[in-house]
Every structure is written in C-alpha cells, then in structure tokens.
Design a protein around this motif. Sequence first.
Motif, mmCIF file in Angstrom:
data_model
loop_
_atom_site.group_PDB
_atom_site.id
_atom_site.type_symbol
_atom_site.label_atom_id
_atom_site.label_comp_id
_atom_site.label_asym_id
_atom_site.label_seq_id
_atom_site.Cartn_x
_atom_site.Cartn_y
_atom_site.Cartn_z
ATOM 1 N N ILE A 1 16.462 -0.157 -6.799
ATOM 2 C CA ILE A 1 16.470 -0.416 -5.354
ATOM 3 C C ILE A 1 15.591 0.556 -4.573
ATOM 4 N N LYS A 2 15.261 1.710 -5.168
ATOM 5 C CA LYS A 2 14.448 2.710 -4.466
ATOM 6 C C LYS A 2 13.609 3.473 -5.471
ATOM 7 N N VAL A 3 12.348 3.693 -5.128
ATOM 8 C CA VAL A 3 11.430 4.467 -5.968
ATOM 9 C C VAL A 3 10.769 5.527 -5.095
ATOM 10 N N ASN A 4 10.740 6.755 -5.606
ATOM 11 C CA ASN A 4 9.986 7.836 -4.979
ATOM 12 C C ASN A 4 8.806 8.144 -5.883
ATOM 13 N N VAL A 5 7.626 8.236 -5.298
ATOM 14 C CA VAL A 5 6.397 8.440 -6.066
ATOM 15 C C VAL A 5 5.670 9.666 -5.537
ATOM 16 N N VAL B 1 -0.746 -1.076 -10.980
ATOM 17 C CA VAL B 1 0.194 -0.997 -12.100
ATOM 18 C C VAL B 1 1.619 -1.211 -11.593
ATOM 19 N N PHE B 2 1.980 -0.566 -10.508
ATOM 20 C CA PHE B 2 3.340 -0.658 -9.948
ATOM 21 C C PHE B 2 3.708 -2.115 -9.663
ATOM 22 N N GLU B 3 2.788 -2.834 -9.062
ATOM 23 C CA GLU B 3 3.045 -4.232 -8.698
ATOM 24 C C GLU B 3 3.374 -5.080 -9.925
ATOM 25 N N LYS B 4 2.703 -4.809 -11.016
ATOM 26 C CA LYS B 4 2.921 -5.559 -12.256
ATOM 27 C C LYS B 4 4.390 -5.485 -12.712
ATOM 28 N N TYR B 5 5.007 -4.335 -12.513
ATOM 29 C CA TYR B 5 6.384 -4.130 -12.963
ATOM 30 C C TYR B 5 7.421 -4.609 -11.948
ATOM 31 N N PHE B 6 7.076 -4.580 -10.671
ATOM 32 C CA PHE B 6 8.072 -4.855 -9.639
ATOM 33 C C PHE B 6 7.776 -6.103 -8.807
ATOM 34 N N ASP C 1 -5.969 7.854 -5.784
ATOM 35 C CA ASP C 1 -5.437 7.025 -6.871
ATOM 36 C C ASP C 1 -4.451 5.970 -6.378
ATOM 37 N N PHE C 2 -4.180 5.939 -5.077
ATOM 38 C CA PHE C 2 -3.145 5.069 -4.530
ATOM 39 C C PHE C 2 -3.350 3.597 -4.894
ATOM 40 N N SER C 3 -4.537 3.091 -4.721
ATOM 41 C CA SER C 3 -4.801 1.685 -4.991
ATOM 42 C C SER C 3 -4.637 1.343 -6.481
ATOM 43 N N SER C 4 -5.177 2.175 -7.350
ATOM 44 C CA SER C 4 -5.040 1.938 -8.791
ATOM 45 C C SER C 4 -3.579 2.044 -9.217
ATOM 46 N N SER D 1 8.797 5.161 -1.427
ATOM 47 C CA SER D 1 8.083 6.198 -0.687
ATOM 48 C C SER D 1 7.042 6.783 -1.619
ATOM 49 N N THR D 2 5.847 7.067 -1.086
ATOM 50 C CA THR D 2 4.777 7.658 -1.891
ATOM 51 C C THR D 2 4.177 8.811 -1.108
ATOM 52 N N VAL D 3 4.082 9.960 -1.762
ATOM 53 C CA VAL D 3 3.493 11.137 -1.123
ATOM 54 C C VAL D 3 2.514 11.800 -2.082
ATOM 55 N N GLN D 4 1.651 12.627 -1.526
ATOM 56 C CA GLN D 4 0.759 13.429 -2.346
ATOM 57 C C GLN D 4 1.440 14.764 -2.596
ATOM 58 N N SER D 5 1.346 15.230 -3.820
ATOM 59 C CA SER D 5 1.947 16.505 -4.176
ATOM 60 C C SER D 5 1.244 17.053 -5.407
#
Length: 170
Positions: A116-120, A134-139, A127-130, A147-151
Amino acid sequence: MKENYIIICFGQFLFANHGKYGVNNENFLHNWTLGDPMLDQATGITRFEAADPAAGGQRRPFAKAVRAGDFIYISGQVPAEKGEIVAGGIVLQTEKVMENIVGVLKLAGCGLEHVIKVNVWLDDPRDFSSFNGVFEKYFIDHPPARSTVQSALMVDAKVEMDVIAYKPEP
C-alpha cells in the motif's frame, strides 16, 4: 516455576518468559536467523528473519519484515546479493531491489498486490525516469502510494526501497 530470560539480540534486549513464547534459550536466536518467524505473543508482533549479513558476514541489527496486526513493514532493500551491492545501472539495481522485496513479502505471506505504500531513495535524481520504468512494471495492476527522494546511499547503491503491505490476518 517458569524461568525468565533476557536475550540480547543484535544489541537489543528481548524479554522472554520460557514457555510463553514457545522458544528455548539455546535455539531462540538460531531459529530466528534461519527464517522461522518470531511471534511475541504479548504484543502480537511477528518478526521475519534477521536481515542478511552485510559484506564480510557482519550481522545487521534489524528484521527483514515485521507484522503488526494487519500491516507488514518491509525493511529498506538495496540491490544486494550475499552482502554485496550488485554492479550495474539504475535499471539492473531496481530489478534486484524488487526481487529482494518480492522475496521478503513472500516470507510474510504477501505479494505485491498487498503493498500500500513505498518509500524510495534515489542516489541520483536523473535516474527517476529509468527507475519509474522498472517500478511501473511491478505495480501496474496494484499501484501503491509512493514517496521518492534523493539521498546519498551506501557505496555503489543507486536505489533503496522499503514498503508497507496490508493483509488481514486469518
């Protein structure tokens, strides 16, 4: 008379009453690290396996997953295999992270449809688009909140993800 034990597990104290938890002092940590879920009957919380050893075989102080009621929390997964970060770009590393997540979800009796929730965390925002490809393929069939952040990440890791799944207990 029941005996009480204090078990030190990866630097954390776990209090167990012999018999109450269905474990004995000698096999408690051994069984848990080998994959047997550890249910704390006092809290109803189940912990699934200790995290895989890091490079050099060093133990890591957390569970791969924890079930609390109907929610399953999957610890952050990096593109690691046998304690080492796999070489490659964001696509290859994201595939490895997803493979790791699917494996941990399976330990807890869940699949991606329960997420129900993913933190990335991405090391490089370019690299966000690439990553999304991949993420879309699984979900695609069951998109979770995300949520997606740079770290800055572990050396050579380009992505880390943790997930929360929901699956009512039978």
